[in-house]
Scaffold this active site. Structure first.
Site, short mmCIF file in Angstrom:
data_model
loop_
_atom_site.label_atom_id
_atom_site.label_comp_id
_atom_site.label_asym_id
_atom_site.label_seq_id
_atom_site.Cartn_x
_atom_site.Cartn_y
_atom_site.Cartn_z
N ASP A 138 -4.46 -0.76 4.48
CA ASP A 138 -3.30 -1.21 5.25
C ASP A 138 -3.67 -1.66 6.67
OD1 ASP A 138 -1.34 -1.06 3.26
OD2 ASP A 138 -1.27 1.11 3.47
N ASP B 88 0.45 -3.23 -3.31
CA ASP B 88 0.79 -3.42 -1.90
C ASP B 88 -0.29 -4.19 -1.13
OD1 ASP B 88 1.41 -1.03 -3.28
OD2 ASP B 88 2.41 -0.20 -1.53
N1 GLY Z 1 2.69 0.55 0.94
C1 GLY Z 1 3.46 1.68 0.56
C2 GLY Z 1 4.86 1.36 0.25
O1 GLY Z 1 5.23 0.22 0.00
O2 GLY Z 1 5.67 2.28 0.23
#
Ligand code: GLY
Length: 372
Positions: free
Chosen positions: A91, A152
């Site tokens: 992330d 994600d």
């Molecule tokens: N990236 C984690 C979520 O979308 O909750």
């Protein structure tokens, strides 16, 4: 004419509210709003880019210097995390695209550009060459997750495309495309629904299994996962012009649109059983809508309305039915769900729901340039 009125009105309310809540939140890291007030996450949490991202979105329209000052201060606080390495995860895309890259794109700040490039190097370093995927988390977040990739990540990939263009070197793009190809092959199902987690053998790259993750089950359709795929694959197409990426995005968008309830805001999982359909995810709706507006840029005139109209329907419903346009709530949009299966923040306002809502409303008002 009627359409123009609602999104212009929405923008005025966003601008007023962001100006007001920035006085309290300042350079904090809001994630979820509890009893009307945003919390403050630890520095390095995956959502830390969304508040500076909102500040940059609004600053770009208004030149409100207070907002850029707080955004820059958030970015500075994140420096310790960027230098730490051990705790970093995939992330880094969400965090540094919306803090440093946004800062660079809006004000051409050279130091911010450098931080974006460092973050891109960290992301590229998570690539597993045997399995052609970017590893998602650290073992502290999920033990023995050396071989785990999650949908994600497709929204972190733009950092790699950006870095390649920025320094005129295709290495980052090669890694990005290898990961996106894996997403198309392993995550996006024939019907456009999407897996959350795929586990690979980290030594051989062999696909082992799918996990349900934040969705109901390995075979279900976590709505935010579908939204990540819609938007992320479209951005991958915008950088590469690989037709199969746009086709994947469209397939996911068709699944999303055709499974929406009447009020256009999905349940947390499109395939949740009847007795677990008590939670909405407005953040999935906002992200998917912003992604659909992007798709509409790349399709011909016969298809364009399908995506734009779907995005407008979703955003109008978010504005009218889920908007928090009062003084008692700091968030903009209510009813997001972080993690239903772990019973974490259900039907709660979430900062990334707010981010994608603001971004999409500005797109409807004609803003074209992305931070992604
Ligand atoms: N990236 C984690 C979520 O979308 O909750």
């Amino acid at each position: 004419m009627e359409n123009k009125i609602w999104y212009d009105e929405a923008w005025e309310k966003i601008n007023t509210k962001v100006d007001r809540i920035s006085n309290r939140i300042q350079d904090g890291f809001p994630h979820v709003s509890i009893k009307g007030q945003y919390n403050n996450e630890r520095c390095g949490w995956w959502t830390d880019g969304f508040w500076p991202g909102i500040l940059w979105l609004v600053y770009r329209e208004t030149n409100n210097n207070k907002l850029s000052k707080y955004a820059v201060s958030c970015e500075k606080k994140l420096d310790t995390v960027l230098n730490d390495f051990i705790e970093l995860h995939h992330d880094v895309g969400f965090i540094w695209i919306l803090s440093s890259v946004a800062h660079y794109k809006v004000l051409e700040d050279q130091d911010a550009r450098k931080k974006g490039l460092i973050a891109a190097s960290h992301l590229a370093g998570r690539f597993n060459i045997k399995g052609n995927f970017i590893r998602a988390w650290t073992n502290r977040v999920a033990s023995d997750s050396q071989g785990w990739a999650i949908i994600d990540c497709i929204m972190n990939i733009p950092l790699l495309f950006w870095a390649s263009e920025e320094i005129n070197d295709p290495r980052f793009k090669h890694i990005a495309m290898a990961h996106v190809d894996t997403v198309l092959k392993e995550f996006i199902r024939e019907d456009g629904s999407v897996h959350h987690i795929i586990c690979f053998n980290p030594e051989t790259g062999e696909r082992l299994e799918a996990l349900g993750g934040q969705g109901y089950s390995p075979d279900s359709a976590w709505s935010r996962g579908v939204a990540w795929a819609i938007y992320g694959l479209t951005i991958a197409y915008s950088y590469t012009r690989e037709k199969k990426y746009l086709e994947g995005a469209k397939r996911a968008a068709h699944y999303f649109i055709s499974n929406l309830p009447e009020d256009k805001v999905p349940c947390w999982d499109f395939r949740a059983p009847k007795n677990q359909r008590d939670a909405k995810d407005s953040s999935a709706a906002a992200c998917a809508a912003s992604g659909m507006i992007e798709i509409s840029k790349y399709v011909d005139e016969y298809e364009r309305d399908l995506y734009i109209d779907a995005a407008k329907d979703i955003l109008k419903s978010l504005y009218e039915n889920y908007g928090a346009w009062d003084e008692n709530e700091e968030a903009l949009i209510k009813m997001g769900t972080v993690n239903y299966t772990n019973n974490k923040y259900i039907n709660t306002p979430i900062i990334y729901g707010d981010f994608f809502f603001v971004e999409a409303i500005l797109k409807l008002r004609g803003r074209q340039e992305l931070f992604w």
